[in-house]
Design an enzyme around this catalytic site. Structure first.
Site, PDB file in Angstrom:
ATOM      1  N   CYS A  85       0.919  -1.159   0.088  1.00  0.00           N
ATOM      2  CA  CYS A  85       0.030  -0.082  -0.144  1.00  0.00           C
ATOM      3  C   CYS A  85       0.809   1.175   0.153  1.00  0.00           C
ATOM      4  O   CYS A  85       2.036   1.199   0.543  1.00  0.00           O
ATOM      5  CB  CYS A  85      -0.967   0.269   1.121  1.00  0.00           C
ATOM      6  N   CYS A 129       2.182   2.036   3.445  1.00  0.00           N
ATOM      7  CA  CYS A 129       3.134   1.112   3.809  1.00  0.00           C
ATOM      8  C   CYS A 129       4.687   1.477   3.200  1.00  0.00           C
ATOM      9  O   CYS A 129       5.729   1.486   3.652  1.00  0.00           O
ATOM     10  CB  CYS A 129       2.900  -0.391   3.592  1.00  0.00           C
ATOM     11  N   ASP A 175       1.395  32.730 -27.665  1.00  0.00           N
ATOM     12  CA  ASP A 175       2.569  33.515 -28.465  1.00  0.00           C
ATOM     13  C   ASP A 175       1.637  33.315 -29.868  1.00  0.00           C
ATOM     14  O   ASP A 175       0.965  32.577 -30.044  1.00  0.00           O
ATOM     15  CB  ASP A 175       3.735  32.621 -28.696  1.00  0.00           C
TER      16      ASP A 175
END
Length: 686
Positions: free
Chosen positions: A11, A14, A388
């Site tokens: 996980c 973890c 631009d």
């Protein structure tokens, strides 16, 4: 720094805890373990044996060349088998409890608990010995507590549900990782090189500049290069995200990773593979999934304090009602154990990473290179987009928009005079002559006059072509003056052709506006962008013409590069602004904006300058990128609300004494499942 692939991470929370343990090792302070990518980066001097030992406490391991065969998937399959067997035993125990023997049923419940929860139990006991309180520790305490007060059924159900929860959590992240790995696997592995006329298959990584390769139909082009023989259509989806084939012939550039659709191409390699566009893109995409967003950093910090706070609440629930409110000790002890389970922060920590990795992967497939989760988050917050003009809203290629011939053959004469010139305006005239199917003649005595134009002789006549200064030797009558003024008012650059006596023709030259620009600006407003601006160094009339055509909300003309920067900084004070440019001459403005977006079909400057690169070299997919970024941000917020909301509801159930162990684990499991499924919708959203 050494980099290792890690498998078996259970996980996100973890992984964070393992990283903290590795950082405590000598020279390990800079170590980083990324759950998103499953990669560990550590200093060369860190003792690898100790790192492996730390990883093994969570069932994770380093993947090296020698044990590449190890996979997480079989572990996942075994876990599902164990969970199914445990659930069967659990159901069978219910039957035994009601119809056969209570003590036998207790044995079956304990067997189901041990089967599905033994790994958690072992980890939890180890952590308890170290004084480390994570989800395994909390679950172990809860299981011991439940069994100690005779809650065999609930203890078994909690163990089974927790095992299923862990499996689903890992599965969701693995799905996102697999999608990323599939994207990274588009890189070609082999190349057919020609040396002294002999063909030889080599590793792509061994290719050098100037090597000669052949690419057969259906094969991937190994690296960037130029076609020196053959003609074919090429699928450049790996670079641009667009599957429409592009015709390639002699002298044309090709990109590594694109696919030769038909025919045989002989290519001169211009870049070693590691310097190719594809290699840079894949490297940046891989790095992108390893960056942590501000939201993730906040969640990780919050998770550190969340579990201790819940543990404190659990102790209060166990002690306060029995002592001060005459509550049943066993009843409130049970409630306190349930509160402990609510202390699991896994669903909360998972709120962001799956959505971020899915968003980066999805956009990369579409040819939009986002260099990190932080930029994806930022893209979703943008309110203003500044463009631009040249090369962004326009093609950056002059073309003849209008021409007036006072004498016949003016276009033919003009293009003939300019036929050997490489000047962009000369190319525009030659292109126009080609469209008109004119056959050019050979000029004589061609002389270029810097800053004004060209003179040349055709037949027995002398001609001049260029600006007004170049033809100042001839009188300009009222008709020509009126036409000149009209062309200038429309924002076009004027080119005149004259002989020694009079003006023969006028050409209005413009920078061609991209076909998609108007539609893109319209779509940007629809996806929530409040302002669109155009910044250009061109004069007012040209800027006004382009701005009116594409539909930007405002424009600023006559700006030097440093003035563009000042303008962007000014806008950034009140709005979240993204600057879109070609990544070559817009670098200062791109860097000054909250987000720099560059256009460039694999060009080095575009890839290196900006936070986001539109690999298609056009604006077409910018609105969809912003839309997906907004969706990712919305999903992360929703996930956090769900993860905390379900836990809050579970905690509130303690007030009337209704919280049970299985409701507590289901609140966390429900949050994990919802967070995972909602995050994966980013990946599959069309």
């Amino acid at each position: 720094m050494n980099e290792y692939k890690v498998k078996g991470l259970t996980c996100a929370n973890c992984a964070r805890e393992l990283q903290e343990e590795i950082q405590k090792l000598p020279s390990g302070k800079s170590a980083s373990l990324n759950y998103h990518s499953g990669k560990l980066k550590i200093d060369n001097s860190v003792e690898i044996g100790k790192v492996k030992k730390i990883l093994s406490t969570d069932g994770a391991f380093l993947v090296t060349e020698n044990d590449e065969h190890k996979q997480v998937h079989p572990q996942g399959i075994n876990l599902i088998t164990i969970l199914c067997l445990s659930f069967f035993l659990y159901c069978f125990a219910f039957v035994v409890d009601n119809w056969i023997n209570e003590f036998l049923a207790v044995g079956l419940f304990l067997t189901a608990t041990a089967l599905s929860g033994y790994k958690t139990f072992i980890k939890g006991l180890k952590n308890l010995g170290k004084g480390k309180f994570n989800i395994e520790t909390l679950m172990t305490i809860a299981l011991i507590g439940a069994l100690s007060i005779g809650e065999w059924k609930e203890g078994a159900l909690v163990a089974i549900l927790f095992g299923l929860n862990e499996y689903l959590e890992g599965l969701g992240m693995q799905k996102a990782r697999n999608s990323m790995e599939k994207l990274l696997n588009i890189a070609p592995k082999k190349a057919t090189i020609i040396t002294d006329g002999i063909e030889k298959v080599v590793e792509v990584t061994s290719l050098k500049e100037s090597d000669l390769v052949i690419v057969k139909a259906g094969e991937k082009i190994p690296s960037d290069g130029l076609v020196i023989d053959g003609k074919s259509s090429v699928n450049e989806a790996a670079i641009t995200g667009e599957s429409m084939p592009v015709e390639k012939g002699l002298g044309e550039e090709v990109f590594g990773g694109s696919i030769n659709n038909e025919g045989l191409l002989k290519i001169n390699i211009t870049k070693a593979y590691e310097d190719s566009s594809l290699a840079k893109i894949l490297h940046l995409v891989e790095e992108a999934q390893e960056t942590k967003t501000p939201t993730e950093l906040f969640i990780n910090k919050f998770a550190k304090y969340y579990t201790p706070i819940i543990m404190l609440i659990s102790i209060i629930v166990m002690i306060v009602p029995p002592i001060f409110l005459n509550g049943s000790f066993s009843e409130w002890f049970y409630q306190g154990l349930a509160v402990l389970i609510v202390g699991c922060p896994c669903a909360l920590v998972l709120a962001s990473p799956i959505a971020i990795v899915s968003g980066i992967t999805k956009n990369a497939r579409n040819g939009i290179l986002i260099k990190g989760g932080v930029f994806l988050e930022q893209l979703g917050r943008i309110t203003t987009v500044a463009f631009d003009k040249t090369g962004t809203l326009t093609k950056g290629e002059p073309y003849v928009e209008t021409f007036i011939e006072y004498e016949s053959h003016s276009l033919l004469l003009s293009a003939s005079i300019e036929k050997s010139s490489s000047h962009p305006i000369a190319k525009a005239l030659i292109k126009k002559a080609g469209e008109e199917k004119l056959i050019l003649v050979e000029p004589e005595e061609v002389t270029t006059h810097s800053g004004s134009g060209v003179t040349a002789k055709i037949g027995d006549k002398q001609y001049s072509i260029g600006n007004e200064k170049q033809v100042s030797h001839v009188p300009i009558d009222d008709r020509v003056k009126k036409d000149l003024l009209d062309i200038k008012d429309k924002g076009m650059t004027v080119v005149l052709l004259a002989d020694k006596d009079k003006i023969l023709g006028i050409f209005g030259i413009s920078d061609e506006i991209r076909e998609e620009s108007k539609e893109v600006i319209s779509h940007l407003h629809k996806v929530g962008i409040k302002k669109t601006l155009m910044l250009t160094g061109d004069h007012e009339s040209t800027a006004q013409k382009v701005a009116r055509h594409v539909g930007v909300t405002s424009f600023f003309a006559g700006l030097l590069p440093d003035q563009k920067v000042e303008k962007i900084k000014g806008i950034s004070e009140t709005d979240k602004v993204a600057m879109v440019g070609d990544g070559i001459n817009d670098a200062p403005a791109l860097a000054s904006a909250d987000l720099g977006i560059a256009m460039g079909k694999g060009t080095d400057s575009a890839i290196e300058t900006a936070d986001i690169v539109l690999m298609q070299n056009h604006l077409g997919k910018l609105p969809s990128a912003i839309k997906s970024a907004k969706k990712v941000n919305a999903i992360i917020k929703m996930n956090i609300i769900l993860a905390l909301g379900l836990k809050l509801i579970a905690l509130l159930l303690t007030i009337p004494g209704l919280l049970t162990l299985w409701i507590a684990i289901l609140s966390d499991m429900g949050a994990t499942i919802l967070v995972t499924l909602i995050s994966l919708t980013v990946l599959y959203d069309k």
